[in-house]
Design a protein around this motif. Structure first.
Motif, short mmCIF file in Angstrom:
data_model
loop_
_atom_site.label_atom_id
_atom_site.label_comp_id
_atom_site.label_asym_id
_atom_site.label_seq_id
_atom_site.Cartn_x
_atom_site.Cartn_y
_atom_site.Cartn_z
N ILE A 145 0.87 -1.18 0.00
CA ILE A 145 0.00 0.00 0.00
C ILE A 145 0.91 1.23 0.00
N ALA A 146 0.93 1.95 -1.10
CA ALA A 146 1.80 3.11 -1.26
C ALA A 146 1.45 4.19 -0.23
N GLY A 147 2.43 4.67 0.48
CA GLY A 147 2.25 5.75 1.44
C GLY A 147 1.71 5.34 2.79
N ALA A 148 1.41 4.05 2.97
CA ALA A 148 0.86 3.59 4.25
C ALA A 148 1.97 3.54 5.30
N VAL A 149 1.63 3.94 6.51
CA VAL A 149 2.58 3.93 7.63
C VAL A 149 2.15 2.83 8.60
N CYS A 150 3.10 2.00 8.99
CA CYS A 150 2.81 0.91 9.92
C CYS A 150 2.43 1.49 11.28
N PRO A 151 1.32 1.03 11.86
CA PRO A 151 0.91 1.55 13.17
C PRO A 151 1.82 1.09 14.31
N ARG A 152 2.63 0.06 14.10
CA ARG A 152 3.50 -0.43 15.16
C ARG A 152 4.91 0.17 15.07
N CYS A 153 5.56 0.07 13.89
CA CYS A 153 6.96 0.54 13.79
C CYS A 153 7.10 1.90 13.12
N ALA A 154 6.01 2.45 12.59
CA ALA A 154 5.96 3.79 11.97
C ALA A 154 6.80 3.90 10.69
N GLU A 155 7.14 2.78 10.08
CA GLU A 155 7.86 2.82 8.80
C GLU A 155 6.86 2.98 7.66
N MET A 156 7.22 3.79 6.67
CA MET A 156 6.35 4.02 5.53
C MET A 156 6.66 3.01 4.42
N ASN A 205 8.45 -5.09 7.96
CA ASN A 205 9.53 -4.59 8.80
C ASN A 205 9.41 -5.06 10.26
N CYS A 206 8.19 -5.27 10.74
CA CYS A 206 7.99 -5.71 12.13
C CYS A 206 6.94 -6.83 12.15
N ASP A 207 6.41 -7.15 13.30
CA ASP A 207 5.46 -8.27 13.40
C ASP A 207 4.00 -7.82 13.39
N PHE A 208 3.71 -6.61 12.87
CA PHE A 208 2.33 -6.14 12.80
C PHE A 208 1.53 -7.02 11.86
N PHE A 209 0.33 -7.42 12.29
CA PHE A 209 -0.59 -8.22 11.48
C PHE A 209 -2.01 -7.85 11.89
N GLU A 210 -2.89 -7.69 10.89
CA GLU A 210 -4.28 -7.32 11.16
C GLU A 210 -5.19 -8.04 10.18
N GLN A 211 -6.34 -8.46 10.66
CA GLN A 211 -7.34 -9.05 9.77
C GLN A 211 -8.71 -8.50 10.12
N ALA A 212 -9.56 -8.36 9.09
CA ALA A 212 -10.91 -7.83 9.29
C ALA A 212 -11.82 -8.42 8.23
N PRO A 213 -13.07 -8.72 8.58
CA PRO A 213 -14.01 -9.23 7.58
C PRO A 213 -14.31 -8.16 6.53
N ILE A 214 -14.52 -8.60 5.32
CA ILE A 214 -14.88 -7.68 4.24
C ILE A 214 -16.37 -7.43 4.34
N GLU A 215 -16.76 -6.17 4.47
CA GLU A 215 -18.16 -5.80 4.60
C GLU A 215 -18.64 -5.14 3.32
N GLU A 216 -19.89 -5.38 3.01
CA GLU A 216 -20.49 -4.73 1.85
C GLU A 216 -20.58 -3.24 2.12
#
Length: 81
Positions: free
Chosen positions: A8-19, A37-48
């Motif tokens: 994802i272009a321009g996205a900043v990691c919420p854990r390590c703050a690397e772009m 860069n770090c161990d950040f992982f997130e999952q979410a259901p896809i909603e209509e």
């Protein structure tokens, strides 16, 4: 079948703050994101997405035109059955 992960272009990691280190992909109705860069992982259901159309000058003018449109009236003769 391999799942294609995309950065994802321009996205900043919420854990390590690397772009530009966040990847995203979808699989079995779930959206995933992780950081290379770090161990950040997130999952979410896809909603209509059922968001209402934002009011703009264009759709406001269409609504006004619809309300101001001339409509034909048909007069019925009550004696003709």
């Amino acid at each position: 079948m391999a799942v294609q992960k995309r950065f994802i272009a321009g996205a900043v990691c919420p854990r390590c703050a690397e772009m530009d280190k966040i990847r995203a992909w979808e699989q079995s109705g779930i959206r995933y994101r992780d950081c290379v860069n770090c161990d950040f992982f997130e999952q979410a259901p896809i909603e209509e997405e059922t968001a209402a159309e934002l009011e703009t000058r264009v759709n406001r003018e269409r609504e006004e035109q619809r309300r101001n449109a001339i409509q034909t009236v048909r007069i019925l003769d009550p004696g003709s059955r």
